[in-house]
Design a protein around this motif. Structure first.
Motif, PDB file in Angstrom:
ATOM      1  N   TYR A  26       1.213  -1.028  -0.165  1.00 52.47           N
ATOM      2  CA  TYR A  26       0.314   0.137  -0.009  1.00 52.47           C
ATOM      3  C   TYR A  26       0.653   1.400   0.017  1.00 52.47           C
ATOM      4  CZ  TYR A  26      -2.807   3.680   1.735  1.00 52.47           C
ATOM      5  OH  TYR A  26      -4.127   4.698   1.946  1.00 52.47           O
ATOM      6  N   HIS A  27       1.556   0.607   0.499  1.00 48.93           N
ATOM      7  CA  HIS A  27       2.762   2.084   1.086  1.00 48.93           C
ATOM      8  C   HIS A  27       3.584   2.249  -0.749  1.00 48.93           C
ATOM      9  CE1 HIS A  27       5.425   5.439   2.614  1.00 48.93           C
ATOM     10  NE2 HIS A  27       6.429   4.450   1.245  1.00 48.93           N
ATOM     11  N   VAL A  28       3.471   1.769  -0.817  1.00 51.64           N
ATOM     12  CA  VAL A  28       4.325   2.087  -2.670  1.00 51.64           C
ATOM     13  C   VAL A  28       3.553   2.337  -4.016  1.00 51.64           C
ATOM     14  CG1 VAL A  28       5.287   0.482  -3.905  1.00 51.64           C
ATOM     15  CG2 VAL A  28       6.185  -0.229  -2.585  1.00 51.64           C
ATOM     16  N   ILE A  29       2.375   2.037  -3.686  1.00 48.96           N
ATOM     17  CA  ILE A  29       1.342   2.494  -4.658  1.00 48.96           C
ATOM     18  C   ILE A  29       0.943   3.410  -3.954  1.00 48.96           C
ATOM     19  CG2 ILE A  29       1.040  -0.050  -5.276  1.00 48.96           C
ATOM     20  CD1 ILE A  29      -1.850   0.500  -4.046  1.00 48.96           C
ATOM     21  N   SER A  30       0.927   4.767  -2.708  1.00 45.05           N
ATOM     22  CA  SER A  30      -0.002   5.071  -2.633  1.00 45.05           C
ATOM     23  C   SER A  30       0.940   6.639  -1.904  1.00 45.05           C
ATOM     24  CB  SER A  30      -0.328   5.249  -0.864  1.00 45.05           C
ATOM     25  OG  SER A  30       0.320   4.557   0.353  1.00 45.05           O
TER      26      SER A  30
END
Length: 244
Positions: free
Chosen positions: A201-205
């Motif tokens: 989630y951190h990577v895509i957000s």
């Protein structure tokens, strides 16, 4: 404002279940591709917030059908991987090399914001493994075809529904003697599934310029130590015998 859409391949497994919950709770839409919607559709659907999920039945090598999904996607996440080769096309090369390469090319063609691919930890050292070779070739093809890609290399991923610990607990429950391959000295850094999905989630957000991230937990455990923990959980005693 229209919610961004994450296209997920391999969403019916352990990581997929945690990831779908994480993304939809964060107001992201997900489109999950499965090869058998009748067997897995209900399970997938129950993981998401209502109205934030679409389930599509498709063969992952049906390029014409899956390409349509990329036209409405902002991100793509590939969770598909196998530990054993099977008849009918499920070879390491097909699943770990050819398919990720196809996705990367489609991400580039349709200008997606980011592609996240799940690989495996330690494959650089396993030079004699066809599994590891196929993973490494897949990683190279991804980075060659789509620069906005992040490859995650997790250690063993565990949760209350993982295949690793549950299968070993079943075997330990049934077998009076258990083999310790390589004398049980192989080391692991298990990561909980929720921690791995937080990373995704951190990577895509937030975005990431790091192309390869190794994902591990806080503890280093040998295979023998993992088995001893599982034996304690099921309240059993077993003879653990070293094997070459």
């Amino acid at each position: 404002m229209k919610a961004k859409n994450c296209l997920i391949f391999g969403g019916s497994g352990q990581i997929g279940s945690f990831l779908i919950r994480k993304l939809t709770k964060s107001n992201l839409r997900v489109t999950v591709v499965t090869r058998n919607i009748h067997q897995r559709g209900l399970k997938i659907k129950t993981q998401a917030n209502a109205g934030f999920i679409d389930i599509v039945e498709a063969n992952i090598f049906d390029k014409k059908k899956i390409e349509k999904l990329f036209t409405e996607a902002d991100f793509c996440i590939n969770l598909i991987g196998i530990l054993y080769e099977k008849r009918g096309g499920n070879s390491f090369k097909n699943i770990h090399t050819i398919f990720p390469s196809l996705i990367a090319k489609l991400c580039k063609k349709h200008n997606l914001e980011h592609f996240v691919h799940i690989s495996a930890l330690g494959i650089n050292e396993a030079k004699d493994s066809s599994y590891a070779i196929s993973k490494l070739e897949g990683e190279k093809n991804i980075l060659d075809n789509f620069t906005r890609s992040t490859i995650l290399r997790p250690s063993i991923v565990f949760s209350n529904s993982d295949n690793f610990s549950t299968q070993f607990m079943t075997l330990l429950n049934r077998l009076p003697i258990f083999p310790l391959y390589y004398s049980g000295k192989t080391k692991f850094m298990p990561i909980h599934c929720s921690d791995l999905t937080d990373i995704i989630y951190h990577v895509i957000s937030k975005g990431s310029d790091t192309q390869i991230i190794e994902c591990v937990g806080p503890e280093i455990l040998t295979f023998k130590e993992i088995l001893e923990i599982l034996l304690k959980l099921i309240n059993k005693k077993r003879l653990l015998i070293p094997f070459p």
